[in-house]
Design a protein around this motif. Structure first.
Motif, short mmCIF file in Angstrom:
data_model
loop_
_atom_site.label_atom_id
_atom_site.label_comp_id
_atom_site.label_asym_id
_atom_site.label_seq_id
_atom_site.Cartn_x
_atom_site.Cartn_y
_atom_site.Cartn_z
N ALA A 177 0.81 -1.23 0.00
CA ALA A 177 0.00 0.00 0.00
C ALA A 177 0.84 1.27 0.00
N HIS A 178 2.13 1.14 0.30
CA HIS A 178 3.03 2.30 0.39
C HIS A 178 2.53 3.32 1.42
N ARG A 179 2.07 2.82 2.53
CA ARG A 179 1.65 3.68 3.64
C ARG A 179 1.77 2.87 4.92
N PRO A 180 1.99 3.50 6.05
CA PRO A 180 2.15 2.76 7.30
C PRO A 180 0.83 2.16 7.79
N PHE A 181 0.98 1.06 8.53
CA PHE A 181 -0.20 0.45 9.14
C PHE A 181 -0.61 1.29 10.36
N ARG A 182 -1.91 1.57 10.47
CA ARG A 182 -2.41 2.38 11.57
C ARG A 182 -3.32 1.53 12.46
N PRO A 183 -2.97 1.36 13.73
CA PRO A 183 -3.83 0.58 14.62
C PRO A 183 -5.05 1.36 15.11
N GLU A 184 -5.00 2.67 14.97
CA GLU A 184 -6.10 3.50 15.45
C GLU A 184 -6.16 4.75 14.58
N ALA A 185 -7.37 5.26 14.40
CA ALA A 185 -7.54 6.43 13.56
C ALA A 185 -6.94 7.66 14.24
N ASP A 186 -6.28 8.48 13.43
CA ASP A 186 -5.71 9.72 13.96
C ASP A 186 -6.78 10.79 14.15
N THR A 187 -7.75 10.76 13.28
CA THR A 187 -8.82 11.75 13.34
C THR A 187 -10.17 11.04 13.38
N ALA A 188 -11.17 11.78 13.79
CA ALA A 188 -12.52 11.21 13.89
C ALA A 188 -13.10 10.98 12.50
N GLY A 189 -13.80 9.89 12.36
CA GLY A 189 -14.47 9.57 11.09
C GLY A 189 -15.96 9.36 11.32
N ARG A 190 -16.67 9.20 10.22
CA ARG A 190 -18.12 9.02 10.28
C ARG A 190 -18.52 7.85 9.38
N MET A 191 -19.58 7.18 9.79
CA MET A 191 -20.01 6.00 9.06
C MET A 191 -21.53 5.86 9.20
N ILE A 192 -22.20 5.61 8.08
CA ILE A 192 -23.64 5.29 8.10
C ILE A 192 -23.79 3.83 7.72
N VAL A 193 -24.47 3.08 8.55
CA VAL A 193 -24.70 1.65 8.30
C VAL A 193 -26.20 1.42 8.20
N ALA A 194 -26.65 0.96 7.02
CA ALA A 194 -28.07 0.73 6.79
C ALA A 194 -28.29 -0.73 6.40
N GLY A 195 -29.36 -1.31 6.92
CA GLY A 195 -29.66 -2.71 6.65
C GLY A 195 -30.56 -2.91 5.44
N ASP A 196 -30.53 -1.98 4.50
CA ASP A 196 -31.32 -2.12 3.28
C ASP A 196 -30.70 -1.29 2.17
N ALA A 197 -30.30 -1.96 1.09
CA ALA A 197 -29.72 -1.23 -0.05
C ALA A 197 -30.78 -0.54 -0.88
N ASP A 198 -32.03 -1.00 -0.78
CA ASP A 198 -33.09 -0.39 -1.59
C ASP A 198 -33.40 1.04 -1.15
N LEU A 199 -32.86 1.46 -0.03
CA LEU A 199 -33.05 2.85 0.38
C LEU A 199 -32.52 3.80 -0.68
N VAL A 200 -31.47 3.37 -1.41
CA VAL A 200 -30.83 4.28 -2.38
C VAL A 200 -30.90 3.74 -3.81
N LEU A 201 -31.56 2.60 -4.01
CA LEU A 201 -31.74 2.08 -5.35
C LEU A 201 -33.08 2.56 -5.91
N ASN A 202 -33.22 2.51 -7.22
CA ASN A 202 -34.46 2.99 -7.84
C ASN A 202 -35.10 1.87 -8.65
N ALA A 203 -36.42 1.95 -8.78
CA ALA A 203 -37.15 0.99 -9.61
C ALA A 203 -36.93 1.35 -11.08
N VAL A 204 -37.09 0.35 -11.93
CA VAL A 204 -36.95 0.53 -13.37
C VAL A 204 -38.19 -0.06 -14.04
N THR A 205 -38.82 0.75 -14.88
CA THR A 205 -40.01 0.27 -15.59
C THR A 205 -39.75 0.27 -17.09
#
Length: 571
Positions: A451-479
């Motif tokens: 990867a040409h970068r050091p391994f990090r055991p912990e994040a240096d800065t705060a991050g954000r993550m959204i975890v949703a149990g349904d992909a259809d929230l952002v998919l669209n129907a096709v007719t």
């Protein structure tokens, strides 16, 4: 010395002229010095600090065309007045760089040209609203197409702002009130987006069976309007570049290896942000067409990674009494099948149970075969539940046999006892690496070499993550007829759009752009409606008071004035 009649007239004239001079001076000063005291509890008329800073830093005129002028019902007039007051407040901080006008779109055009103009507005992003208005002097109603939106232009760019929220799960007055509450955010965010010379970079992840066809058309099109978007093939890239402001995973269907998870993990350790829209089970609307099926676990092998970050997408499906509809044969009329739209419990309609800026004032969100999401206790990660089921739901564990015939039976409410099952959560904080104690020195060396970068055991800065149990929230129907629809639109009820796109945009905005005006979404206006029962009961009394009191007060003043005048000048 007693004043003569002529002196008295001069004295009255001087006083009158002096009073007029004071009034003219006050009006002239008001033209230059404008202020307003906001005494409302929710600070309805006070702009957020981020909005004021945004307007003060404008370096070019912002031209705003609002298409809310004309004869509308009271609710829309209120929305129009609120928009005008807000833009006047914008002018106090933006000065001559904020210019606005209210237009009645196409009112002076013939029918053929008006239709073409309305098509242009829709192409520019303004959604129409079909309004029912009473004919003049008649008891009948007619439909009128209006465009409650605005076009904002800044330099050589422009964007559309829709002022009216959808009203699927709300009372109409509540929907208008929510629309008014979001005005500041919508206008401020649009101006902020137009100002950006370098848009955030979002990576759409591939390599594990993610959709690339028409079903993800609206999500990618929406992202392209606000962000730079590129694809990242996780299976072939040695490491995820850190220049991506956010990553988007949508319905991966193939197993993630440890090598794949290490790439994701190290991206997160650099402060990266991720939106996960996962279908843990094989259930989909395509599987439902014409037959029953059994939904199995896809075996994505993401449990340990997400568990480490603070969430878990369970291998189950939510059934809910508050559900979207599906057409179903419920009987026969003669030799023809009778088809009716019926709620399908596997299509729960989600809402928010908290006031986070991503979901504040959000309408119902449409889902398809949604799985539940748990948050892990402990740790330094802050967890926020964004979307949940209703108060009448239940869980069905994998494997799940799904049959259309099951909805022909009336559901038993006593079996739907679970309340507000989480479907989408937000994780924030400094994440710890899943591989901190999993790979040794040799494994870390191999990672650093590839990867040409050091391994990090912990994040240096705060991050954000959204975890949703349904992909259809952002998919669209096709007719076949219309092609890809917008996300949040049921192909069997295409005239109504749920708030899926708003949720998606708010979430990506929170992850990728970190817009400073996001806080204005938290603005809340109190809906102060009249008590309908009291209005009907006391209507006549208050009409008499409203009519008689002002007239009585004038007569009383006149009588008192005449009485004291006669006493003063009586000989």
């Amino acid at each position: 010395m007693e004043l003569t009649r002529k002196d008295k007239r001069k004295q009255y004239l001087k006083r009158t002229l002096g009073l007029l001079a004071v009034i003219v001076a006050i009006n002239a000063a008001a033209g230059f010095l404008h202020t307003r005291f906001d005494l409302t509890a929710e600070k309805r008329y006070t702009l957020a600090p981020s909005t004021r800073d945004l307007l003060r830093r404008l370096d070019a005129p912002v031209q705003i065309e609002v298409y809310l002028k004309g004869k509308y019902p009271a609710g829309f007039r209120q929305l129009s007045n609120a928009t005008r007051e807000l833009l006047e407040e914008f002018q106090q901080f933006g000065g001559n760089n904020v210019r606005f006008s209210f237009l009645n779109p196409g009112s002076d055009l013939p029918d053929s040209m008006r239709a073409a103009f309305q098509d242009t507005l829709m192409a520019r992003g303004i959604l129409p609203f079909n309004l029912q208005v009473q004919d003049d002097g008649k008891d009948s109603y007619a439909e009128k197409l209006i465009f409650p939106g605005a076009i904002i232009k800044y330099k050589d760019r422009e964007t559309a702002v829709n002022l009216l929220k959808s009203q699927g799960g709300m009372d109409p007055m509540q929907a208008l009130n929510s629309s008014e509450a979001l005005l500041e955010y919508k206008f401020a965010n649009a101006i902020y987006q137009l100002q950006q010379n370098h848009r955030p970079l979002v990576g759409y992840m591939l390599g594990h069976g993610e959709p690339e066809g028409p079903e993800v058309y609206d999500a990618l099109k929406t992202l392209h309007e606000l962000y730079e978007v590129d694809t990242v093939n996780l299976a072939t890239t040695p490491a995820i570049p850190d220049e991506f402001d956010a990553l988007l995973f949508v319905r991966p269907t193939q197993t993630f290896t440890d090598a794949d998870k290490l790439k994701i993990d190290q991206y997160v350790m650099q402060g990266g942000n991720i939106a996960w829209f996962l279908d843990n089970l094989t259930a989909s609307t395509d599987s439902l067409r014409g037959r029953d099926f059994v939904a199995f676990d896809r075996n994505l092998q993401l449990e340990d990674l997400l568990f480490k970050y603070g969430a878990r997408v369970n291998p189950d499906l939510i059934q809910d009494l508050r559900a979207d509809i599906i057409p179903l044969v419920v009987g026969n009329i003669g030799d023809k099948p009778q088809i009716q739209p019926v709620p399908f419990p596997y299509f729960p309609l989600l809402n928010s149970t908290n006031g986070h800026s991503i979901v504040k004032n959000l309408d119902l969100v449409m889902s398809r075969f949604a799985g539940s999401v748990d948050t892990m206790a402990g740790g330094d990660i802050h967890k926020t539940v964004l979307l949940t089921s209703s108060e009448h739901s239940r869980l069905v564990r994998s494997p799940v046999q799904i049959t259309l015939e099951s909805v022909q039976q009336q559901p038993n409410p006593r079996e739907f006892r679970m309340r507000n099952v989480p479907v989408a959560v937000l994780l924030e904080g400094r994440f710890s690496s899943l591989f901190r104690h999993r790979i040794g020195v040799e494994g870390q060396r191999q990672w650093e070499t590839s990867a040409h970068r050091p391994f990090r055991p912990e994040a240096d800065t705060a991050g954000r993550m959204i975890v949703a149990g349904d992909a259809d929230l952002v998919l669209n129907a096709v007719t076949r007829k219309s092609g890809p629809l917008q996300m949040g639109v049921n192909e069997f009820n295409p005239d109504y759009q749920f708030a899926n796109k708003e949720f998606f945009l708010n979430g990506m905005d929170y992850l990728a752009s970190k817009s400073p005006v996001m806080e204005t979404r938290n603005k809340e206006l109190t809906l102060r409606l009249l008590d309908g029962e009291k209005v009907r009961r006391d209507k006549t009394k208050w009409q008499i008071i409203a009519f008689a009191v002002p007239i009585g007060a004038v007569l009383l003043f006149a009588m008192a004035f005449q009485y004291f005048r006669q006493r003063k000048y009586a000989r």
